[in-house]
Write a protein that holds these residues in place. Structure first.
Motif: not given
Length: 130
Positions: A10-14, A68-69, A85-87
């Motif tokens: 689980l990760v926050q946006p960005g 981003r990937l 990155n920058s999810l």
């Protein structure tokens, strides 16, 4: 060939995550295989998001993840990585790695629902949410 994907969460946006795909490849070197990362969100078709080709390590990405990937491989460790990155929330899905003997990466990321890989690993869940 057995493939094991890990690194989801689980990760926050960005935010960022790095997925790993460890392969056991008896009889062949991993560099004979194109390795693709696929994802499938609930209610959606599986899509190939990235691929690294056999032999020359050319990399391919679907348009929605370009910039981003980043996919890379370490043949000495029989491991392929997907740096994310920058999810965004729309990146939320189960991510799978798969290996295809001499499979063209242009099919992996260019064909919706592509299923022509030779070996598939179990998925790892990526959830992007605040």
């Amino acid at each position: 060939v057995q493939l094991q994907a890990s690194g989801g969460g689980l990760v926050q946006p960005g935010g960022s995550l790095r997925l790993s795909c460890v392969a056991s490849v008896p009889g062949y070197s991993l560099d004979y295989y194109a390795i693709g990362w696929f994802r499938q969100a609930p209610g959606k078709e599986r899509e190939g998001v990235s691929c690294i080709s056999s032999h020359d390590d050319s990399t391919y990405y679907t348009d929605s993840v370009k910039g981003r990937l980043t996919i890379s491989r370490d043949n000495a460790k029989n491991t392929v990585y997907l740096q994310m990155n920058s999810l965004k929330p729309e990146d939320t899905a189960v991510y799978y790695c798969a290996a295809g003997l001499f499979t063209p990466c242009t099919k992996v990321v260019g064909t919706p629902g592509y299923s022509g890989m030779d070996f598939w690993g179990k998925g790892t869940q990526v959830t992007v949410s605040s």
